[in-house]
Write a protein that holds these residues in place. Structure first.
Motif, PDB file in Angstrom:
ATOM      1  N   VAL A  35      46.734  39.129  46.930  1.00 15.45           N
ATOM      2  CA  VAL A  35      45.723  40.324  47.144  1.00 15.45           C
ATOM      3  C   VAL A  35      44.640  40.023  46.332  1.00 15.45           C
ATOM      4  O   VAL A  35      44.526  38.788  45.401  1.00 15.45           O
ATOM      5  N   ASN A  36      43.572  40.631  46.620  1.00 12.41           N
ATOM      6  CA  ASN A  36      42.247  40.180  45.798  1.00 12.41           C
ATOM      7  C   ASN A  36      42.231  40.361  44.384  1.00 12.41           C
ATOM      8  O   ASN A  36      42.852  41.626  43.967  1.00 12.41           O
ATOM      9  N   ILE A  37      41.856  39.778  43.397  1.00 10.44           N
ATOM     10  CA  ILE A  37      41.752  39.893  41.938  1.00 10.44           C
ATOM     11  C   ILE A  37      41.211  41.042  41.601  1.00 10.44           C
ATOM     12  O   ILE A  37      41.655  41.786  40.392  1.00 10.44           O
ATOM     13  N   SER A  38      40.495  41.759  42.382  1.00  9.39           N
ATOM     14  CA  SER A  38      39.726  43.052  41.768  1.00  9.39           C
ATOM     15  C   SER A  38      40.800  44.084  42.023  1.00  9.39           C
ATOM     16  O   SER A  38      40.635  45.255  41.436  1.00  9.39           O
ATOM     17  N   MET A  39      41.850  43.920  42.620  1.00  3.73           N
ATOM     18  CA  MET A  39      42.597  44.902  42.977  1.00  3.73           C
ATOM     19  C   MET A  39      43.686  45.203  41.591  1.00  3.73           C
ATOM     20  O   MET A  39      43.962  46.486  41.364  1.00  3.73           O
ATOM     21  N   ILE A  40      43.491  44.364  40.795  1.00  2.00           N
ATOM     22  CA  ILE A  40      44.163  44.440  39.191  1.00  2.00           C
ATOM     23  C   ILE A  40      43.362  45.559  38.493  1.00  2.00           C
ATOM     24  O   ILE A  40      43.909  46.456  37.675  1.00  2.00           O
ATOM     25  N   SER A  41      42.105  45.151  38.535  1.00  2.00           N
ATOM     26  CA  SER A  41      41.263  46.091  37.795  1.00  2.00           C
ATOM     27  C   SER A  41      41.360  47.759  38.333  1.00  2.00           C
ATOM     28  O   SER A  41      41.379  48.791  37.708  1.00  2.00           O
ATOM     29  N   TYR A  42      41.332  47.749  39.895  1.00  2.00           N
ATOM     30  CA  TYR A  42      41.412  49.000  40.318  1.00  2.00           C
ATOM     31  C   TYR A  42      42.481  49.729  39.927  1.00  2.00           C
ATOM     32  O   TYR A  42      42.473  50.828  40.159  1.00  2.00           O
ATOM     33  N   TYR A  43      43.747  48.947  39.893  1.00  2.00           N
ATOM     34  CA  TYR A  43      44.929  49.618  39.965  1.00  2.00           C
ATOM     35  C   TYR A  43      45.343  49.902  38.400  1.00  2.00           C
ATOM     36  O   TYR A  43      45.831  50.983  38.166  1.00  2.00           O
ATOM     37  N   PHE A  44      44.739  48.984  37.650  1.00  2.00           N
ATOM     38  CA  PHE A  44      45.340  48.980  36.211  1.00  2.00           C
ATOM     39  C   PHE A  44      44.464  48.896  35.205  1.00  2.00           C
ATOM     40  O   PHE A  44      44.576  49.144  33.959  1.00  2.00           O
ATOM     41  N   GLY A  45      43.101  48.333  35.472  1.00  2.00           N
ATOM     42  CA  GLY A  45      42.016  48.286  34.371  1.00  2.00           C
ATOM     43  C   GLY A  45      42.169  46.788  34.029  1.00  2.00           C
ATOM     44  O   GLY A  45      40.738  46.479  33.686  1.00  2.00           O
ATOM     45  N   SER A  46      43.054  46.445  33.309  1.00  2.00           N
ATOM     46  CA  SER A  46      43.273  45.008  32.909  1.00  2.00           C
ATOM     47  C   SER A  46      44.517  44.471  32.804  1.00  2.00           C
ATOM     48  O   SER A  46      45.474  45.125  33.307  1.00  2.00           O
TER      49      SER A  46
END
Length: 205
Positions: A35-46
Motif C-alpha cells: 500500500v501507499n505509505i500515506s495509508m499508515i498515517s490515514y489509518y493509524f496516525g504514526s
C-alpha cells in the motif's frame, strides 16, 4: 478478505517480530502490505499508534473468543477450561510473531498504552478463570479452589515457555516434523493434567 487496516497490522506484526519496533520503518511496512505509505498515517496516525493498535487488536481478539466459550451452555466448566487452554496454545503456536513482540514489550516496559493492554489481557483471563472455577465449585465439578494466580500462570506460563523453547528442544532431541506435532499436542495434555490436580477434577472421575 481482510481490510486494508488489518493487512497493515499483519504486515507490521511480521516486521516488528523480525526487526523490532525501532528497526522497522513505515516505508518497509507499507511495502510489505503493498500500500501507499500515506495509508499508515490515514489509518493509524504514526508507527507508534500502529504498534499500539496491534496489541489492542490481538488482545481483544483473544478475550473475545474466550468470552464466547464461557457463554456456551453445552459445555461444563471443565470442558470450557480445556477449550480456553487449547485455544490459547493454538494462538501462541499460530501467532508466533505477535507473542515474540509481546515478550519483548513485557521486558522493555516502555509504552504505557501497551502496558495497559497487557494488564487488560491478564485481568480478563483472571476474570474468566475465576468465573469458571467458582461455577465449577458451585456445581461440584471441582473439589479444590486453588489460587487464581497459579491457575493463570500455569496455563499461560507453561504453554508460552514450552512453545517458545520448542526450537531448542527439537534440536537437542534431533526431532523432525512428527516430533513437533506430538510435542504440541502433549503440551495441552500436560497442562490439563496439572489443572485436574489443582482443581480436584480428577478425583471425581
Amino acid at each position: 478478505m481482510i481490510s486494508k487496516e488489518e493487512n497493515l497490522l499483519r504486515s507490521a506484526e511480521i516486521l516488528f517480530a523480525e526487526k523490532g519496533f525501532s528497526g522497522t520503518s513505515t516505508r518497509e511496512i507499507a511495502k510489505a502490505a503493498n500500500v501507499n505509505i500515506s495509508m499508515i498515517s490515514y489509518y493509524f496516525g504514526s508507527k507508534e499508534k500502529l504498534y499500539e493498535k496491534l496489541f489492542e487488536f490481538r488482545i481483544n481478539e483473544s478475550l473475545s473468543f474466550s468470552k464466547d466459550i464461557i457463554s456456551n451452555d453445552k459445555l461444563d466448566e471443565w470442558e470450557k477450561m480445556v477449550v480456553v487452554m487449547d485455544r490459547y496454545a493454538d494462538r501462541v503456536k499460530n501467532l508466533k510473531p505477535f507473542y515474540l513482540i509481546l515478550q519483548r514489550e513485557q521486558l522493555a516496559n516502555r509504552n504505557p498504552v501497551i502496558n495497559e493492554f497487557l494488564k487488560k489481557s491478564k485481568k480478563g483471563f483472571l476474570a474468566i478463570y475465576s468465573e469458571l472455577i467458582q461455577k465449577g465449585l458451585d456445581r461440584e465439578i471441582f473439589t479444590k479452589n486453588p489460587r487464581l494466580e497459579f491457575v493463570h500462570s500455569t496455563v499461560s506460563g507453561t504453554i508460552f515457555t514450552a512453545l517458545n523453547t520448542l526450537p531448542t528442544y527439537k534440536e537437542f532431541f534431533e526431532g523432525d516434523e512428527d516430533y513437533e506435532m506430538q510435542y504440541f499436542e502433549e503440551i495441552k495434555i500436560h497442562v490439563q493434567t496439572i489443572l485436574k490436580h489443582l482443581l480436584g477434577y480428577e478425583i471425581q472421575q
